[in-house]
Design a protein around this motif. Structure first.
Motif, PDB file in Angstrom:
ATOM      1  N   ILE A 115      40.902 103.376  91.567  1.00 32.96           N
ATOM      2  CA  ILE A 115      40.625 102.011  91.098  1.00 32.96           C
ATOM      3  C   ILE A 115      39.154 101.658  91.298  1.00 32.96           C
ATOM      4  CG2 ILE A 115      41.072  99.570  91.623  1.00 32.96           C
ATOM      5  CD1 ILE A 115      44.007 100.390  92.142  1.00 32.96           C
ATOM      6  N   ASP A 116      38.611 102.014  92.468  1.00 30.33           N
ATOM      7  CA  ASP A 116      37.196 101.734  92.713  1.00 30.33           C
ATOM      8  C   ASP A 116      36.305 102.496  91.729  1.00 30.33           C
ATOM      9  OD1 ASP A 116      37.602  99.937  94.735  1.00 30.33           O
ATOM     10  OD2 ASP A 116      37.251 101.351  96.360  1.00 30.33           O
ATOM     11  N   ASP A 117      36.676 103.746  91.454  1.00 29.53           N
ATOM     12  CA  ASP A 117      35.894 104.536  90.496  1.00 29.53           C
ATOM     13  C   ASP A 117      35.948 103.920  89.100  1.00 29.53           C
ATOM     14  OD1 ASP A 117      35.181 106.302  92.468  1.00 29.53           O
ATOM     15  OD2 ASP A 117      36.693 107.805  91.943  1.00 29.53           O
ATOM     16  N   THR A 118      37.112 103.437  88.713  1.00 31.70           N
ATOM     17  CA  THR A 118      37.253 102.799  87.400  1.00 31.70           C
ATOM     18  C   THR A 118      36.389 101.550  87.307  1.00 31.70           C
ATOM     19  OG1 THR A 118      39.524 103.622  87.176  1.00 31.70           O
ATOM     20  CG2 THR A 118      38.884 101.781  85.763  1.00 31.70           C
ATOM     21  N   ARG A 119      36.388 100.757  88.356  1.00 34.61           N
ATOM     22  CA  ARG A 119      35.558  99.558  88.363  1.00 34.61           C
ATOM     23  C   ARG A 119      34.068  99.916  88.277  1.00 34.61           C
ATOM     24  NH1 ARG A 119      37.749  94.762  89.504  1.00 34.61           N
ATOM     25  NH2 ARG A 119      39.938  94.695  90.151  1.00 34.61           N
ATOM     26  N   ALA A 120      33.670 100.965  88.995  1.00 36.35           N
ATOM     27  CA  ALA A 120      32.272 101.383  88.959  1.00 36.35           C
ATOM     28  C   ALA A 120      31.889 101.846  87.550  1.00 36.35           C
ATOM     29  CB  ALA A 120      32.041 102.505  89.967  1.00 36.35           C
ATOM     30  N   ARG A 121      32.782 102.571  86.907  1.00 38.11           N
ATOM     31  CA  ARG A 121      32.511 103.037  85.545  1.00 38.11           C
ATOM     32  C   ARG A 121      32.405 101.862  84.582  1.00 38.11           C
ATOM     33  NH1 ARG A 121      29.720 105.758  82.163  1.00 38.11           N
ATOM     34  NH2 ARG A 121      30.841 106.484  80.301  1.00 38.11           N
ATOM     35  N   MET A 122      33.253 100.857  84.758  1.00 37.96           N
ATOM     36  CA  MET A 122      33.171  99.664  83.918  1.00 37.96           C
ATOM     37  C   MET A 122      31.846  98.940  84.127  1.00 37.96           C
ATOM     38  SD  MET A 122      37.103  98.263  84.303  1.00 37.96           S
ATOM     39  CE  MET A 122      36.786  96.729  83.410  1.00 37.96           C
ATOM     40  N   ASP A 123      31.381  98.883  85.381  1.00 34.84           N
ATOM     41  CA  ASP A 123      30.088  98.261  85.660  1.00 34.84           C
ATOM     42  C   ASP A 123      28.961  98.996  84.929  1.00 34.84           C
ATOM     43  OD1 ASP A 123      31.187  96.341  87.280  1.00 34.84           O
ATOM     44  OD2 ASP A 123      30.661  97.318  89.165  1.00 34.84           O
ATOM     45  N   GLU A 124      29.014 100.330  84.963  1.00 35.12           N
ATOM     46  CA  GLU A 124      27.981 101.121  84.306  1.00 35.12           C
ATOM     47  C   GLU A 124      27.970 100.870  82.801  1.00 35.12           C
ATOM     48  OE1 GLU A 124      28.820 105.129  85.312  1.00 35.12           O
ATOM     49  OE2 GLU A 124      28.295 104.906  87.453  1.00 35.12           O
ATOM     50  N   LEU A 125      29.165 100.838  82.217  1.00 37.95           N
ATOM     51  CA  LEU A 125      29.251 100.621  80.772  1.00 37.95           C
ATOM     52  C   LEU A 125      28.735  99.239  80.394  1.00 37.95           C
ATOM     53  CD1 LEU A 125      32.741 102.237  80.052  1.00 37.95           C
ATOM     54  CD2 LEU A 125      30.506 103.111  79.305  1.00 37.95           C
ATOM     55  N   MET A 126      29.088  98.239  81.185  1.00 30.65           N
ATOM     56  CA  MET A 126      28.666  96.883  80.874  1.00 30.65           C
ATOM     57  C   MET A 126      27.167  96.671  81.091  1.00 30.65           C
ATOM     58  SD  MET A 126      31.209  95.335  79.636  1.00 30.65           S
ATOM     59  CE  MET A 126      30.520  93.680  79.616  1.00 30.65           C
ATOM     60  N   ALA A 127      26.556  97.514  81.941  1.00 29.66           N
ATOM     61  CA  ALA A 127      25.122  97.393  82.198  1.00 29.66           C
ATOM     62  C   ALA A 127      24.276  98.063  81.124  1.00 29.66           C
ATOM     63  CB  ALA A 127      24.796  97.988  83.567  1.00 29.66           C
ATOM     64  N   ALA A 128      24.913  98.826  80.251  1.00 30.40           N
ATOM     65  CA  ALA A 128      24.170  99.522  79.190  1.00 30.40           C
ATOM     66  C   ALA A 128      23.620  98.521  78.178  1.00 30.40           C
ATOM     67  CB  ALA A 128      25.088 100.531  78.501  1.00 30.40           C
ATOM     68  N   ASP A 129      22.575  98.934  77.473  1.00 26.18           N
ATOM     69  CA  ASP A 129      21.983  98.069  76.454  1.00 26.18           C
ATOM     70  C   ASP A 129      22.978  97.764  75.343  1.00 26.18           C
ATOM     71  OD1 ASP A 129      19.623  98.037  77.858  1.00 26.18           O
ATOM     72  OD2 ASP A 129      18.740  99.710  76.744  1.00 26.18           O
ATOM     73  N   SER A 130      23.787  98.770  74.993  1.00 30.48           N
ATOM     74  CA  SER A 130      24.813  98.580  73.964  1.00 30.48           C
ATOM     75  C   SER A 130      26.157  99.018  74.540  1.00 30.48           C
ATOM     76  CB  SER A 130      24.481  99.392  72.705  1.00 30.48           C
ATOM     77  OG  SER A 130      23.247  98.976  72.153  1.00 30.48           O
ATOM     78  N   PRO A 131      26.845  98.156  75.249  1.00 31.58           N
ATOM     79  CA  PRO A 131      28.113  98.527  75.895  1.00 31.58           C
ATOM     80  C   PRO A 131      29.147  99.038  74.890  1.00 31.58           C
ATOM     81  CG  PRO A 131      27.336  96.407  76.688  1.00 31.58           C
ATOM     82  CD  PRO A 131      26.482  96.761  75.512  1.00 31.58           C
ATOM     83  N   ASP A 132      29.860 100.076  75.305  1.00 29.24           N
ATOM     84  CA  ASP A 132      30.968 100.601  74.504  1.00 29.24           C
ATOM     85  C   ASP A 132      32.205  99.786  74.876  1.00 29.24           C
ATOM     86  OD1 ASP A 132      33.042 101.971  73.340  1.00 29.24           O
ATOM     87  OD2 ASP A 132      32.277 103.963  73.842  1.00 29.24           O
ATOM     88  N   PHE A 133      32.454  98.705  74.138  1.00 27.01           N
ATOM     89  CA  PHE A 133      33.535  97.794  74.496  1.00 27.01           C
ATOM     90  C   PHE A 133      34.916  98.424  74.331  1.00 27.01           C
ATOM     91  CE2 PHE A 133      30.057  94.786  73.551  1.00 27.01           C
ATOM     92  CZ  PHE A 133      30.036  94.120  74.770  1.00 27.01           C
ATOM     93  N   ASP A 134      35.038  99.368  73.391  1.00 26.84           N
ATOM     94  CA  ASP A 134      36.323 100.058  73.242  1.00 26.84           C
ATOM     95  C   ASP A 134      36.659 100.836  74.509  1.00 26.84           C
ATOM     96  OD1 ASP A 134      36.703  99.070  70.712  1.00 26.84           O
ATOM     97  OD2 ASP A 134      35.865 100.835  69.702  1.00 26.84           O
TER      98      ASP A 134
END
Length: 209
Positions: free
Chosen positions: A139-158
């Motif tokens: 769960i912690d790893d999933t949250r960290a991955r979501m943080d990384e995706l959301m921090a990107a210039d163009s988040p992959d929302f899918d």
């Protein structure tokens, strides 16, 4: 879509925050990650702590041994309250005698059976705890991955949505397991209490002549 904020869920496994009151959490010792219970971990029980008489090997006639086995099979049946077994113990002692050696033999067999069941439960609790720890890390790893995706210039929302769906599922499983922790942890204690009650019942039969 939720805000993806990472927090260390692993601490919740070790503190069992989802199921135990704060006072109980502070009292627990979680130095052993395979033991998530508030109760102190005691791996092996001692006959001598529950039974004050010597337990010696006995060679009984087959008919008496059969009666012993029948009585023990009822004493260890956890769905039957021990107090309801008083007539069984009284009938056994009336038929075969109130001797310490015989009733010590009965207790020894009941002890060995229930202690074996308890050891299996302890192993199961350890496996349960390790699964919770692994799921918390996931769960912690999933949250960290979501943080990384959301921090990107163009988040992959899918991909974020897919991770969020998996996160919801994993958190639901984790929470359901945590809620059952109290029952899981009480099982070894209930066996200890039953053995003590059986000892008291058999000792009472010695003085009922």
């Amino acid at each position: 879509m939720r805000s993806a904020v990472r927090y260390p869920l692993l601490c919740a496994v070790l503190a069992t925050c989802l199921s135990l009151p704060p006072v109980a959490v502070r009292a627990a010792d979680f130095s052993d990650p395979t033991w998530p219970c508030i109760q102190r971990k005691v791996e092996n029980l001692s006959v001598g702590l529950m039974w004050p008489y010597p337990v010696e090997p006995v060679d009984l006639p087959s008919d008496i041994q059969q009666s012993v086995d029948t009585l023990v099979s009822r004493l260890v049946l956890r769905r039957i309250p021990v107090e309801e077994l008083a007539p069984d113990v009284a009938a056994f002692a009336e038929t075969h005698g109130h001797q310490v050696t015989l009733l010590s033999h009965v207790f020894s067999k009941a002890f060995n059976t229930l202690a074996g069941t308890r050891r299996k439960l302890m192993t199961g609790i350890g496996d349960y705890s390790l699964k919770q720890i692994a799921l918390a890390e996931k769960i912690d790893d999933t949250r960290a991955r979501m943080d990384e995706l959301m921090a990107a210039d163009s988040p992959d929302f899918d991909q974020v949505d897919a991770l969020e769906e998996q996160l919801d599922w994993d958190e639901r499983i984790y929470t359901d397991r945590a809620r059952s922790l109290t029952y899981v942890c009480e099982s070894p204690v209930l066996i200890e209490k039953r053995l003590y009650a059986i000892a008291q019942l058999l000792q009472a039969a010695m003085t009922a002549e």
